[in-house]
Scaffold this active site. Structure first.
Site, PDB file in Angstrom:
ATOM      1  N   LYS A 190      38.484  30.538  29.632  1.00  0.00           N
ATOM      2  CA  LYS A 190      39.467  31.605  29.896  1.00  0.00           C
ATOM      3  C   LYS A 190      39.566  31.908  31.381  1.00  0.00           C
ATOM      4  O   LYS A 190      40.648  31.972  31.947  1.00  0.00           O
ATOM      5  CB  LYS A 190      39.055  32.877  29.132  1.00  0.00           C
ATOM      6  CG  LYS A 190      39.781  34.133  29.597  1.00  0.00           C
ATOM      7  CD  LYS A 190      39.365  35.379  28.824  1.00  0.00           C
ATOM      8  CE  LYS A 190      38.121  36.063  29.320  1.00  0.00           C
ATOM      9  NZ  LYS A 190      38.311  37.037  30.402  1.00  0.00           N
ATOM     10  N   ASN A 191      38.403  32.123  32.007  1.00  0.00           N
ATOM     11  CA  ASN A 191      38.422  32.598  33.394  1.00  0.00           C
ATOM     12  C   ASN A 191      38.747  31.501  34.405  1.00  0.00           C
ATOM     13  O   ASN A 191      38.935  31.787  35.580  1.00  0.00           O
ATOM     14  CB  ASN A 191      37.094  33.284  33.741  1.00  0.00           C
ATOM     15  CG  ASN A 191      36.972  34.623  33.031  1.00  0.00           C
ATOM     16  OD1 ASN A 191      37.954  35.134  32.488  1.00  0.00           O
ATOM     17  ND2 ASN A 191      35.776  35.188  33.022  1.00  0.00           N
TER      18      ASN A 191
ATOM     19  N   CYS B  30      37.967  50.249  34.571  1.00  0.00           N
ATOM     20  CA  CYS B  30      37.946  49.681  33.227  1.00  0.00           C
ATOM     21  C   CYS B  30      36.603  49.969  32.598  1.00  0.00           C
ATOM     22  O   CYS B  30      35.756  50.623  33.190  1.00  0.00           O
ATOM     23  CB  CYS B  30      38.266  48.194  33.246  1.00  0.00           C
ATOM     24  SG  CYS B  30      36.900  47.206  33.780  1.00  0.00           S
TER      25      CYS B  30
ATOM     26  N   ARG C 190      35.672  48.736  39.498  1.00  0.00           N
ATOM     27  CA  ARG C 190      36.318  47.458  39.813  1.00  0.00           C
ATOM     28  C   ARG C 190      37.511  47.578  40.777  1.00  0.00           C
ATOM     29  O   ARG C 190      38.660  47.302  40.410  1.00  0.00           O
ATOM     30  CB  ARG C 190      36.736  46.743  38.527  1.00  0.00           C
ATOM     31  CG  ARG C 190      35.556  46.461  37.628  1.00  0.00           C
ATOM     32  CD  ARG C 190      35.948  45.670  36.415  1.00  0.00           C
ATOM     33  NE  ARG C 190      36.164  44.262  36.710  1.00  0.00           N
ATOM     34  CZ  ARG C 190      36.588  43.388  35.814  1.00  0.00           C
ATOM     35  NH1 ARG C 190      36.845  43.773  34.590  1.00  0.00           N
ATOM     36  NH2 ARG C 190      36.770  42.124  36.133  1.00  0.00           N
TER      37      ARG C 190
ATOM     38  N   ASP D 122      28.520  38.097  32.601  1.00  0.00           N
ATOM     39  CA  ASP D 122      29.289  37.969  31.357  1.00  0.00           C
ATOM     40  C   ASP D 122      28.426  37.535  30.170  1.00  0.00           C
ATOM     41  O   ASP D 122      28.924  37.433  29.043  1.00  0.00           O
ATOM     42  CB  ASP D 122      30.455  36.982  31.533  1.00  0.00           C
ATOM     43  CG  ASP D 122      31.548  37.555  32.422  1.00  0.00           C
ATOM     44  OD1 ASP D 122      31.546  38.774  32.665  1.00  0.00           O
ATOM     45  OD2 ASP D 122      32.407  36.774  32.878  1.00  0.00           O
TER      46      ASP D 122
ATOM     47  N   ARG E 198      40.458  38.572  22.997  1.00  0.00           N
ATOM     48  CA  ARG E 198      40.813  38.327  24.394  1.00  0.00           C
ATOM     49  C   ARG E 198      40.069  37.117  24.945  1.00  0.00           C
ATOM     50  O   ARG E 198      40.552  36.493  25.892  1.00  0.00           O
ATOM     51  CB  ARG E 198      40.449  39.547  25.260  1.00  0.00           C
ATOM     52  CG  ARG E 198      41.259  40.767  24.944  1.00  0.00           C
ATOM     53  CD  ARG E 198      40.946  41.869  25.912  1.00  0.00           C
ATOM     54  NE  ARG E 198      41.222  41.444  27.288  1.00  0.00           N
ATOM     55  CZ  ARG E 198      41.089  42.209  28.349  1.00  0.00           C
ATOM     56  NH1 ARG E 198      40.671  43.444  28.209  1.00  0.00           N
ATOM     57  NH2 ARG E 198      41.355  41.752  29.545  1.00  0.00           N
TER      58      ARG E 198
HETATM   59  C1  EPZ Z   1      35.562  37.873  37.261  1.00  0.00           C
HETATM   60  O1  EPZ Z   1      36.074  39.184  37.451  1.00  0.00           O
HETATM   61  C2  EPZ Z   1      35.634  37.591  35.781  1.00  0.00           C
HETATM   62  N1  EPZ Z   1      37.026  37.671  35.358  1.00  0.00           N
HETATM   63  C3  EPZ Z   1      34.775  38.586  35.020  1.00  0.00           C
HETATM   64  O2  EPZ Z   1      34.783  38.229  33.649  1.00  0.00           O
HETATM   65  C4  EPZ Z   1      33.337  38.494  35.547  1.00  0.00           C
HETATM   66  O3  EPZ Z   1      32.552  39.480  34.921  1.00  0.00           O
HETATM   67  C5  EPZ Z   1      33.320  38.695  37.054  1.00  0.00           C
HETATM   68  O4  EPZ Z   1      34.216  37.759  37.700  1.00  0.00           O
HETATM   69  C6  EPZ Z   1      31.945  38.504  37.677  1.00  0.00           C
HETATM   70  O5  EPZ Z   1      31.465  37.220  37.386  1.00  0.00           O
HETATM   71  C7  EPZ Z   1      37.845  36.646  35.562  1.00  0.00           C
HETATM   72  O6  EPZ Z   1      37.468  35.606  36.095  1.00  0.00           O
HETATM   73  C8  EPZ Z   1      39.230  36.780  35.052  1.00  0.00           C
HETATM   74  P1  EPZ Z   1      34.501  40.123  40.918  1.00  0.00           P
HETATM   75  P2  EPZ Z   1      36.446  39.712  38.897  1.00  0.00           P
HETATM   76  O7  EPZ Z   1      35.648  40.372  41.834  1.00  0.00           O
HETATM   77  O8  EPZ Z   1      36.960  38.586  39.707  1.00  0.00           O
HETATM   78  C9  EPZ Z   1      33.345  44.170  43.163  1.00  0.00           C
HETATM   79  C10 EPZ Z   1      34.978  38.632  31.317  1.00  0.00           C
HETATM   80  O9  EPZ Z   1      34.276  39.263  30.489  1.00  0.00           O
HETATM   81  N2  EPZ Z   1      34.649  44.072  43.843  1.00  0.00           N
HETATM   82  O10 EPZ Z   1      33.653  38.922  41.162  1.00  0.00           O
HETATM   83  O11 EPZ Z   1      37.289  40.918  38.729  1.00  0.00           O
HETATM   84  C11 EPZ Z   1      33.499  44.441  41.670  1.00  0.00           C
HETATM   85  O12 EPZ Z   1      33.738  45.803  41.401  1.00  0.00           O
HETATM   86  C12 EPZ Z   1      35.276  39.198  32.686  1.00  0.00           C
HETATM   87  O13 EPZ Z   1      35.490  37.534  31.060  1.00  0.00           O
HETATM   88  C13 EPZ Z   1      34.962  44.963  44.855  1.00  0.00           C
HETATM   89  O14 EPZ Z   1      34.181  45.857  45.197  1.00  0.00           O
HETATM   90  O15 EPZ Z   1      34.996  40.144  39.414  1.00  0.00           O
HETATM   91  C14 EPZ Z   1      32.197  43.925  41.132  1.00  0.00           C
HETATM   92  O16 EPZ Z   1      31.189  44.904  41.292  1.00  0.00           O
HETATM   93  C15 EPZ Z   1      34.853  40.610  32.851  1.00  0.00           C
HETATM   94  N3  EPZ Z   1      36.195  44.857  45.457  1.00  0.00           N
HETATM   95  C16 EPZ Z   1      31.895  42.721  42.051  1.00  0.00           C
HETATM   96  O17 EPZ Z   1      32.693  42.925  43.224  1.00  0.00           O
HETATM   97  C17 EPZ Z   1      37.090  43.883  45.127  1.00  0.00           C
HETATM   98  O18 EPZ Z   1      38.179  43.838  45.719  1.00  0.00           O
HETATM   99  C18 EPZ Z   1      32.232  41.363  41.461  1.00  0.00           C
HETATM  100  O19 EPZ Z   1      33.547  41.404  40.921  1.00  0.00           O
HETATM  101  C19 EPZ Z   1      36.750  42.973  44.116  1.00  0.00           C
HETATM  102  C20 EPZ Z   1      35.517  43.085  43.492  1.00  0.00           C
END
Ligand code: EPZ
Length: 429
Positions: free
Chosen positions: A22-23, A125, A130, A315, A407
């Site tokens: 998916k991701n 969320c 996030r 995850d 999802r």
């Molecule tokens: C991706 O989300 C995945 N989603 C998530 O999977 C996964 O949990 C996550 O990466 C971490 O591995 C997809 O790939 C579609 P991040 P993403 O930006 O990209 C902070 C699932 O269950 N952050 O790596 O949104 C954030 O809050 C989902 O399939 C900022 O502070 O995650 C978090 O603490 C859930 N500012 C950390 O970074 C930003 O602009 C990592 O988030 C962006 C992120």
């Protein structure tokens, strides 16, 4: 709303197919906006989030077709074709973005190709606040003008994006993907420093290179992109889903089963296999995938901390916690990526688990058995952790809010039932 009923206590045996990731698929679909050529993605999973991304892209003007089914009658062999001949609308509306945060991945491609984008801010969320500040600051570094008004990111780059060095203060999968896509069509070189190293990013980079992009270093924390004038269409096969793989590894372990995960790849779940080995779970590569079983009697408690790839994935944290509820001794699970990702804990406790949370750490003391209960969860991975608990519990578990599972898990109940689990979907009238 549909529910899932599970009668626990059956060991999983046989083979179980792993779907496309998916991701990985979501950013690959967004990449179709970068070209007027046709992008053909194979191994696309049949999931609600994929349908949401398809709706979003369709309203930007992307023509989408779906073709083919897997030989076993499933959807694993699906090929999705996407063609953004013209981008007819550069707004990603609130109603779609709020349904799925990954919608923000259209920001970079729209800016790079159309010179502007209006994307709703996703908001918080179930697993944390996030923010998307890293996406926004990165686009600004590439020369985009950005204003936040009325809950929207209003971005423009009328004269095109310009390559730059972008240093991420924290590792973000989504921000790395968004900036990587944007940089492919920027003028000059972009260097992404402290980039995420997830396999989904490597997969995206492979596809972008096949579309004509010039990218080096994907899979390391330093990615260099040399901007090109245009990209073209290509064909690409999506990697297998490492989170689905890890989830079923733990389902096998919690039921003391013995299963071959067909299509799974060990290098995508190395940290998971390494973490589970001292717990007594053996993972071996086979010509078709991975063979998973317990080899040392009862499960043993292990300590695990979530980390960006190649560490143990956030995850799979909820699923690991479900597994540890019946292990011998104690397990300490620390969540370092999201601040609010223990929503499954109270539900697991309702099934008899003994878990204490202190800040970002959960101490799980193993109990002899769980008991079935009506349960529900607020996100995808928390929901599936309750399915795992239900597979091991005595009696009946009814999982509510199944739409979370839909999802991210393709044909979950069919795959589990084919390995001997007593699980069925109760469709709402
Ligand atoms: C991706 O989300 C995945 N989603 C998530 O999977 C996964 O949990 C996550 O990466 C971490 O591995 C997809 O790939 C579609 P991040 P993403 O930006 O990209 C902070 C699932 O269950 N952050 O790596 O949104 C954030 O809050 C989902 O399939 C900022 O502070 O995650 C978090 O603490 C859930 N500012 C950390 O970074 C930003 O602009 C990592 O988030 C962006 C992120």
């Amino acid at each position: 709303m549909d529910k899932i009923r599970i009668r626990g206590g059956r060991a999983l045996r046989g083979s179980l197919p792993i779907s496309g990731a998916k991701n990985a698929t979501l950013p690959l679909m967004a990449a179709s906006l970068l070209t007027d050529g046709t992008l053909a993605l194979a191994n696309v999973p049949h999931l609600a989030d994929i349908a949401t991304m398809a709706s979003l892209l369709a309203q930007h003007g992307v023509g989408i077709g779906i073709d083919g089914v897997a030989p076993n009658g499933g959807h694993a062999g699906r090929v999705m074709t996407l063609r953004a001949a013209d981008i007819t609308n550069t707004t990603a509306p609130y109603d779609l973005v709020r349904k799925m945060r990954a919608s923000v991945l259209v920001l970079g491609p729209l800016l790079a190709r159309a010179g502007r984008a209006r994307v709703s801010l996703p908001g918080g969320c179930a697993i944390g606040t996030r923010p998307v500040d890293l996406h926004i600051k990165g686009m600004e570094r590439l020369g985009a003008r950005i204003e936040l008004t009325g809950g929207y990111i209003e971005a423009s780059a009328p004269h095109g994006l310009v390559g730059a060095e972008i240093i991420f203060p924290t590792v973000s999968v989504g921000a790395t993907e968004n900036l990587l896509m944007a940089a492919t069509l920027a003028r000059g070189d972009t260097v992404l420093v402290n980039a995420a190293r997830e396999p989904e990013i490597v997969d995206l980079a492979r596809c972008l290179v096949a579309m004509g992009a010039e990218i080096e270093g994907a899979g390391t924390d330093r990615i260099r992109v040399r901007g090109v004038d245009r990209l073209h269409g290509t064909g690409h096969e999506v990697i297998p889903d490492r989170i689905e793989t890890g989830t079923y590894m733990m389902a096998v372990a919690i039921t003391d089963g013995d299963v071959e995960l067909v299509g799974a790849r060990l290098e995508l779940v190395g940290a998971v296999a390494d973490a589970l080995a001292p717990a007594g779970v053996t993972t071996e590569a086979t010509p078709r995938g991975l063979h998973v079983r317990r080899t040392n009697g009862p499960l043993a408690g292990i300590d695990v901390m979530t980390e960006p790839f190649p560490g143990f994935p956030t995850d799979l944290q909820a699923q690991l916690m479900a597994l540890m509820t019946t292990a011998r001794g104690a397990a300490m699970i620390t969540e370092t990526i999201f601040e609010n990702r223990f929503m499954h804990v109270p539900e697991l406790c309702r099934m008899g688990a003994n878990i204490n949370v202190h800040h970002a750490t959960a101490l799980v003391r193993g109990v002899p058995r769980l008991t079935g209960a009506p349960v529900m969860a607020t996100d995808l991975r928390a929901s599936v952790s309750l399915v795992l608990a239900g597979l091991a519990a005595e009696g009946e578990t009814i999982l509510n809010r199944v739409y979370h599972l839909d999802r991210g898990y393709e044909r979950l109940e069919e795959k589990l039932a084919a390995c001997g689990a007593e699980v069925e979907r109760i469709r709402s009238p």
